[in-house]
Scaffold this active site. Structure first.
Site, short mmCIF file in Angstrom:
data_model
loop_
_atom_site.label_atom_id
_atom_site.label_comp_id
_atom_site.label_asym_id
_atom_site.label_seq_id
_atom_site.Cartn_x
_atom_site.Cartn_y
_atom_site.Cartn_z
N ASP C 52 0.79 -1.24 0.00
CA ASP C 52 0.00 0.00 0.00
C ASP C 52 0.82 1.29 0.00
O ASP C 52 0.42 2.28 -0.62
CB ASP C 52 -0.93 0.03 1.23
CG ASP C 52 -2.19 -0.79 0.98
OD1 ASP C 52 -2.33 -1.35 -0.12
OD2 ASP C 52 -3.02 -0.88 1.90
N LEU C 259 3.77 4.48 12.05
CA LEU C 259 3.92 5.10 10.74
C LEU C 259 5.09 6.07 10.69
O LEU C 259 5.51 6.49 9.61
CB LEU C 259 2.63 5.84 10.36
CG LEU C 259 1.42 4.94 10.10
CD1 LEU C 259 0.14 5.76 10.07
CD2 LEU C 259 1.60 4.18 8.78
N ASP C 388 0.06 -14.55 45.10
CA ASP C 388 0.34 -15.98 45.06
C ASP C 388 1.05 -16.29 43.73
O ASP C 388 1.44 -15.36 43.01
CB ASP C 388 -0.93 -16.82 45.26
CG ASP C 388 -1.97 -16.56 44.18
OD1 ASP C 388 -1.64 -15.89 43.17
OD2 ASP C 388 -3.10 -17.04 44.33
#
Lengths: 433, 433, 433
Positions: C52, C259, C388
């Protein structure tokens, strides 16, 4: 994706009407009235409902009524027609009865089949149950000389099993032993789903079932089907119905069940872009629409106030006060406003991007500017948004929906032209094609 | 659905107690104390916990303690007994140890097996791991001459794999090579799930895991099992525990883990309808309960105010002021109130619907009316709700739960009668059956 | 779990940079600049983006640029390098082109392959589509004499099919006919996902896609992969980016797309514990950070006020006023505050628990105390939390992440030491190992 037969790729409204009620003088009156709907009152999919909306003892009469009315009025009806028959994943006698009703409804001798686009199957279970229903469609088609797969099958998702089946369908569709490509609508049925999930709410309201709606929408997307939300029972609560649709649309669920012609009108308009653009302001609680006065966006609520002392600006938002310099104020307000484009704006932007793309530019900045007025103080705001191919494609969704409506619903052309104007309608039908 | 063996179709409380702790004078003291719980303090399912709640070095002693106490007190314990043994999807030595513990616990020579209803398996992985556990149950049953499938298997969902398995179970259950029909409870274990998902929150709180709870509930629904939410560690935060349960119930998850007898009491009452009906008012932030004063529902908070000038009403809700005519005010208030029915009301409505149904009517309107008082101003409100078969069925969920409790927990009959009255209890056990 | 090859078990930042743009003097300029990033500006995974972010007509040139830059600078780059190639589930020509680009990029003759850790495959479909991509990796490895499975495969989840595939992967991984163990990152791609799901929002914002992120994270967890959230386009909105990451972390999604180098810095720090501990106060709307003044936690906002009349305390929270005795006030405030531990605190607590465990204690109470000051009134608060084994393990997540960073990113040692101090860094690398 396996080839699908159905014309409509978007369905906004799924309108059910009873087919036979006890004590009615003319049991066919209500479906006859439904068959006469036109324009924005007519649904994309009309469902003569021979299941829940029809008295259990009257379902054979319901079939007769459907046949009468569809044979007579079906050709003129502007939407698709998909009767809902009886079915239940846990009851073989109900499934057998459903088969017999389908055989009768699709019998060419009864004169309705040419106007029937498919059937709606309620109460489906897991994927094997979907296959049983599909097989009955195939038998009906074969019995009556129809093409295999020519009748669409829609299902009501109202059990956990059925919700899971939406995630398994891709493994089954396309096999030689079924015709599951006939699947069309995935309709959530939240009332029975709530019962099946044994959910309880204090006041008996329906839970919001966010995950169900997501999963239905995802399953529809992954299988080339269309997702529809369930009934909204409070038919007087128009605002609530609209909010539900906006929420659904953000999940990719663009259609909804309608119980009245009034709900159909709302459902038909809802996923279409507005006719006028709109600025929204976040007042600390919710987004409120700003009034447009000669190009100025005016806020006149109580939660936000703005004062211009000569030295600085005093901005109060829902009880929080901030003192800001001019540029700080602009930044702050930019974070609070949002712009909702009109159909005209969307088409404009898409055309502009198309021109840029043709001249070899992959991304352009779209500017939106307005003057905001709060308590008489005016501030100029301007936002820029980068448009690239992905933005363009995402903007295409409401436009594709518009084009689908325009192609399949000539009876709504006048309403569309009246709302948007002829020029916008023409450009919207052309863009992106 | 494949035939299931388990009596209980609803489980409200899943109570774990340690079986052996280091440094205890009498390691069996705590499970002995748990075995003595009765009435609302006694859980639907008691889980002597030989996994996390027991010291790793003391687990063989834990088995001995379970055998002692269950052999002695198991017959009188009013709930089911399902010890949790050790298991881990990634550790064969742990699984082998779990098998040995199951063999010992179910050995008729040890005198406890007649009172054991099943075992709880923690840390399961994907569906193949569930099958391994199921196979061990089958071996144990065979070894000790028990019927195949007679021991119930419950699993703790505390990994992504196990969450996914809830969606795959239907493909496996019913096969000749397993006895997965023995599955009983799906219990979310959010502490270990958080670790397995590697989730981080700033203050170390547990994430809310909405999707996990939905998926667990859906998987339980699709497979005839029962969904239980995980531990709520802050045992002093009763309000928070109640809110969590209300949220769970809207997801169809009607049971919850309890760490103390106090939590058991809360869990046992929570999914049962209230003894008195209740009007709620949305004050702009949350729903508040209105005080009942001789049939008038009185609001006495600060966020909502109402004034009757002679010309109009002035309604203020959380800072927003509106001036309304009388009928506008009624509409506005109707949108703000909600009615929570009591057990008595629910049974009333169901009986009324049953009578209508018998006389051939499929839907009736149920009216609820009250007078609302805000700042001394009184307004009469009346809401109507349509009841059809689906509404009736959905209302059945809390009533079915009540009936399941009534049948299996005679030790709670007195508590139920004290809360609801003998008459309501009797009608609630009869309705819908 | 099948053996995985990848060193990194945590990835914080997934940074994409274009590989070729039209009209650039030097198309390789931008990737050359990316290859020079170091320290907190350098991402854990750098993705030269040949899909893209690169002009469609320039993708062959993009491959050439990647080869040039990676051959020259790859050895010194401190993170992993995974170029994104072209792929589409519905387009065989795109998939073939992707294969050719992979063959070229991995060709030893081109000098870059030694520095390439894998490839990113966008627009994948269902699990069979993932297998096609995997097969191309295998062919590339075989062609160029690389070990099978040595190139990692990351996928962009941007369709409903791909989301579903994350739940099916366990059924396929480990089969002799594939090398799906090469899977590394599951990256959500919300822009294209929104398009694929046909979702619409009024202002064109991205929906929040909660379920997608949960399912991606769960799928990664169940398959030993790493979940990464998608692009956050508004690169100036640092606060929004941080909030998104906090939300993601509560879902077990510890990495995010970046980006810009500025976003990389934010992404690299975000999942690491803060350098200073912090008390938060819920002011009725949101949690606000309290100022530390010599060990006193000071609230200086407007929504909460506190007054000490001699008889009682008056506490106002967002408009609600309550009159409280001293111990009631303490309880109320304890419910409103939350403590965010620093790295130092976490390591302290873990060390303390480890010592207790060695001496045979399974659970200890950790106390946190502060003095809270509101409107000049001071109140001493002290909270206790039971630790714990499960608490310890859950606290290990951010520490394991720290240790993974410390091991693989020596270029960030200075930044870590500057933030936490040498002593804390040393103890944090030792604890729990």
């Amino acid at each position: 994706m396996t080839e699908r037969r159905h014309d409509r790729t978007f369905v906004r409204s799924f309108f059910t009407s009873p087919t036979a009620l006890e004590g009615e003088d003319d049991s066919a009156k209500m479906i006859r009235s439904a068959s006469g709907l036109r324009g924005m009152q007519a649904p994309d999919v009309w469902v003569p409902d021979n299941e829940d909306a029809t008295a259990p003892s009257m379902r054979d009469e319901g079939v007769a009524n459907i046949l009468d009315v569809v044979a007579e009025n079906g050709a003129e009806f502007p939407g698709e027609i998909h009767p809902r028959i009886v079915w239940h994943r846990d009851r073989p006698e109900t499934r057998h009865r459903g088969l017999k009703h389908m055989l009768e409804l699709a019998d060419p001798a009864n004169g309705a089949v040419d106007h029937l686009d498919g059937f709606v199957i309620p109460e489906v279970g897991d994927i094997d149950d979907w296959k049983k229903a599909d097989e009955f469609f195939t038998i009906v088609e074969n019995e009556h000389g129809l093409d295999e797969g020519s009748l669409a099958m829609s299902v009501i998702i109202e059990s956990g099993e059925a919700e899971l089946a939406t995630g398994k369908l891709r493994d089954e569709m396309g096999k030689d032993t079924n015709n599951l490509e006939r699947l069309f609508l995935f309709v959530d049925g939240e009332v029975d789903y709530t019962k099946d999930m044994r959910a309880i709410t204090p006041a008996g309201d329906l839970p919001s079932w966010d995950e169900l709606r997501h999963n239905t929408s995802r399953g529809a997307s992954a299988n080339g089907c269309i997702a529809i939300d369930g009934r909204y029972d409070d038919i007087r609560d128009v605002e609530g119905y609209r909010e539900r649709m906006t929420e659904n649309q953000s999940k990719g669920m663009l259609g909804i069940w309608s119980l009245t012609p009034g709900q159909v009108v709302e459902a038909n308009w809802s996923p279409l872009p507005p006719e006028k653009d709109q600025w929204l302001l976040d007042d600390g609680r919710e987004q409120v629409e700003l009034e447009d006065e000669d190009g100025v966006a005016v806020y006149d609520g109580d939660r936000v106030s703005l004062e211009d002392t000569d030295e600085e600006y005093v901005l109060r938002v829902d009880g929080d006060e901030r003192r800001l310099a001019s540029d700080e104020l602009t930044d702050e307000l930019l974070g609070m406003v949002e712009y909702v484009p009109s159909m005209d704006d969307i088409v404009d932007s898409m055309e502009e991007f198309e021109r840029a793309r043709e001249s070899g530019t992959g991304a352009i900045a779209m500017e939106r500017a307005t003057t905001l007025r709060i308590d008489g103080v005016e501030v100029d705001l301007s936002t820029e948004r980068m448009w690239d191919e992905a933005t363009y494609q995402a903007s295409m969704t409401p436009v594709s929906l518009f084009q689908d409506v325009y192609e399949h619903r000539p009876d709504q052309h006048d309403d569309l032209a009246e709302r948007y104007g002829e020029n916008v309608v023409e450009r919207a039908t052309d863009v992106g094609t």
